[in-house]
Motif scaffolding. Structure first.
Motif, mmCIF file in Angstrom:
data_model
loop_
_atom_site.group_PDB
_atom_site.id
_atom_site.type_symbol
_atom_site.label_atom_id
_atom_site.label_comp_id
_atom_site.label_asym_id
_atom_site.label_seq_id
_atom_site.Cartn_x
_atom_site.Cartn_y
_atom_site.Cartn_z
ATOM 1 N N UNK A 293 121.337 13.502 20.425
ATOM 2 C CA UNK A 293 121.959 12.425 19.641
ATOM 3 C C UNK A 293 121.093 11.175 19.570
ATOM 4 N N UNK A 294 120.142 11.047 20.484
ATOM 5 C CA UNK A 294 119.260 9.876 20.483
ATOM 6 C C UNK A 294 117.876 10.177 19.893
ATOM 7 N N UNK A 295 117.736 11.341 19.289
ATOM 8 C CA UNK A 295 116.512 11.649 18.548
ATOM 9 C C UNK A 295 115.340 12.157 19.359
ATOM 10 N N UNK A 296 115.597 12.580 20.611
ATOM 11 C CA UNK A 296 114.492 13.053 21.442
ATOM 12 C C UNK A 296 114.286 14.570 21.377
ATOM 13 N N UNK A 297 115.265 15.308 20.889
ATOM 14 C CA UNK A 297 115.178 16.763 20.898
ATOM 15 C C UNK A 297 114.300 17.259 19.754
ATOM 16 N N UNK A 298 113.323 18.095 20.093
ATOM 17 C CA UNK A 298 112.434 18.701 19.100
ATOM 18 C C UNK A 298 112.728 20.197 19.053
ATOM 19 N N UNK A 299 112.817 20.726 17.873
ATOM 20 C CA UNK A 299 113.179 22.132 17.718
ATOM 21 C C UNK A 299 112.046 22.989 17.161
ATOM 22 N N UNK A 300 110.886 22.405 16.953
ATOM 23 C CA UNK A 300 109.740 23.167 16.451
ATOM 24 C C UNK A 300 108.587 23.079 17.453
ATOM 25 N N UNK A 301 107.740 24.078 17.440
ATOM 26 C CA UNK A 301 106.580 24.097 18.314
ATOM 27 C C UNK A 301 106.918 24.602 19.707
ATOM 28 N N UNK A 302 105.917 25.120 20.377
ATOM 29 C CA UNK A 302 106.088 25.593 21.756
ATOM 30 C C UNK A 302 106.167 24.379 22.671
ATOM 31 N N UNK B 175 105.411 21.698 25.186
ATOM 32 C CA UNK B 175 104.186 21.396 25.929
ATOM 33 C C UNK B 175 104.460 21.278 27.424
ATOM 34 N N UNK B 176 103.412 21.306 28.199
ATOM 35 C CA UNK B 176 103.521 21.251 29.654
ATOM 36 C C UNK B 176 104.233 19.963 30.080
ATOM 37 N N UNK B 177 105.261 20.114 30.903
ATOM 38 C CA UNK B 177 106.007 18.971 31.409
ATOM 39 C C UNK B 177 107.266 18.653 30.646
ATOM 40 N N UNK B 178 107.460 19.249 29.472
ATOM 41 C CA UNK B 178 108.652 18.971 28.670
ATOM 42 C C UNK B 178 109.896 19.538 29.338
ATOM 43 N N UNK B 179 111.035 18.905 29.083
ATOM 44 C CA UNK B 179 112.323 19.491 29.434
ATOM 45 C C UNK B 179 112.718 20.440 28.317
ATOM 46 N N UNK B 180 113.142 21.640 28.696
ATOM 47 C CA UNK B 180 113.509 22.667 27.718
ATOM 48 C C UNK B 180 115.017 22.916 27.860
ATOM 49 N N UNK B 181 115.757 22.690 26.777
ATOM 50 C CA UNK B 181 117.215 22.652 26.806
ATOM 51 C C UNK B 181 117.832 23.892 26.173
ATOM 52 N N UNK B 182 118.997 24.311 26.725
ATOM 53 C CA UNK B 182 119.699 25.497 26.252
ATOM 54 C C UNK B 182 121.216 25.250 26.286
ATOM 55 N N UNK B 183 121.949 25.923 25.419
ATOM 56 C CA UNK B 183 123.388 26.108 25.584
ATOM 57 C C UNK B 183 123.597 27.315 26.509
ATOM 58 N N UNK B 184 124.801 27.470 27.018
ATOM 59 C CA UNK B 184 125.144 28.706 27.717
ATOM 60 C C UNK B 184 126.618 29.024 27.518
ATOM 61 N N UNK B 185 127.009 30.219 27.923
ATOM 62 C CA UNK B 185 128.382 30.671 27.675
ATOM 63 C C UNK B 185 129.401 29.889 28.482
ATOM 64 N N UNK B 186 128.974 29.289 29.597
ATOM 65 C CA UNK B 186 129.895 28.529 30.444
ATOM 66 C C UNK B 186 130.175 27.132 29.894
ATOM 67 N N UNK B 187 129.365 26.704 28.933
ATOM 68 C CA UNK B 187 129.541 25.378 28.361
ATOM 69 C C UNK B 187 128.895 24.262 29.150
ATOM 70 N N UNK B 188 128.170 24.621 30.208
ATOM 71 C CA UNK B 188 127.505 23.615 31.043
ATOM 72 C C UNK B 188 126.042 23.414 30.663
ATOM 73 N N UNK B 189 125.512 24.300 29.830
ATOM 74 C CA UNK B 189 124.125 24.185 29.406
ATOM 75 C C UNK B 189 123.140 24.581 30.490
ATOM 76 N N UNK B 190 121.876 24.521 30.126
ATOM 77 C CA UNK B 190 120.803 24.863 31.058
ATOM 78 C C UNK B 190 119.564 24.074 30.660
ATOM 79 N N UNK B 191 118.721 23.759 31.644
ATOM 80 C CA UNK B 191 117.483 23.042 31.374
ATOM 81 C C UNK B 191 116.417 23.506 32.357
#
Length: 250
Positions: free
Chosen positions: A182-191, A193-209
């Motif tokens: 919501x604050x414009x930091x999430x990127x959805x293209x490209x692999x 890079x080293x050190x980035x936080x990688x975000x996911x949804x999950x079935x439990x609704x708690x997400x994953x990183x």
């Protein structure tokens, strides 16, 4: 980039020598240097297993070894600690396909220097909330807990503590990922890079990183029941990646 010509290099073919000349031309101002996306090499330590480290230096955690004579896949290269090994002295380090790094001084590649793309590092977080620990320091912290089961269901805390915080300040990775998006930091293209936080949804609704190692690899929790290395798309419901920013961390 410091390297020394030595025994592994002298047997090169004329074609490789021509490629080396082209590489030198590519370092001139205004001329882009092109490298391969990946390459194979052979470990040569004259007998002993080679430590695979979490970062480009002997001070980083050694979380596994690779046998002398083993064939390895190089995904990218970066500079780091200067090491003298089987093939002379160099400050070049190779990121392997399992996510760890080894000194190029022990890898037969058929080249005097860099042969694959430079490792891509994530940009800096906003200065209003600078992480206590650097990218390579965070990854080193994470590898020191390799295979630990103590962080299961604590993926967000794991990444925040890797970057030097006591906690993230968010209730869950889903909440954190929502804020990042919501604050414009999430990127959805490209692999990622080293050190980035990688975000996911999950079935439990708690997400994953997890934390990106670069070139498609991440380190995080819930890999075969503990801290481990996985492909960044191995977790379902990939959301994207961001700089390692924890605005509510403590």
């Amino acid at each position: 980039m410091m390297t020394s010509i030595n025994a592994k290099r002298r047997g090169r073919s004329i074609a490789v020598l021509v490629a080396a000349v082209v590489g030198l031309v590519g370092t001139l101002p205004g001329v882009a240097q092109a490298y391969a996306d990946s390459a194979t090499g052979t470990i040569n330590t004259a007998g002993t297993a080679l430590n695979v480290r979490s970062g480009p230096g002997t001070g980083y955690d050694s979380w596994r070894t690779v046998a002398d004579g083993a064939t390895v896949t190089l995904l990218c290269q970066t500079t780091g600690e200067t090491v003298t090994g089987t093939y002379g002295t160099t400050n070049l380090w190779d990121l392997l396909s399992n996510g760890g790094m080894v000194s190029d001084a022990y890898v037969h590649t058929g080249s005097d220097g860099q042969i694959v793309n430079s490792c891509s590092f994530v940009g800096a977080e906003p200065s209003s909330k600078t992480n206590p620990r650097s990218t390579n320091g965070a990854i080193d912290w994470a590898f020191q807990r390799y295979r630990s089961t103590s962080y299961e269901n604590l993926c967000l805390a794991f990444t925040a503590q890797a970057y030097g915080w006591g906690g993230s300040g968010w209730y869950s990775a889903e909440v954190g990922g929502d804020w990042i998006a919501s604050h414009g930091y999430l990127k959805t293209t490209g692999i990622p890079p080293r050190g980035a936080l990688v975000w996911y949804h999950n079935s439990a609704g708690t997400g994953h990183v997890a934390i990106s190692l670069g070139e498609g690899k991440v380190i995080g929790t819930s890999v075969s029941g503990g801290v481990g290395v996985a492909g960044y798309l191995d977790h379902v419901s990939y959301r994207g990646w961001s700089v390692p920013y924890y605005p509510a961390a403590w």
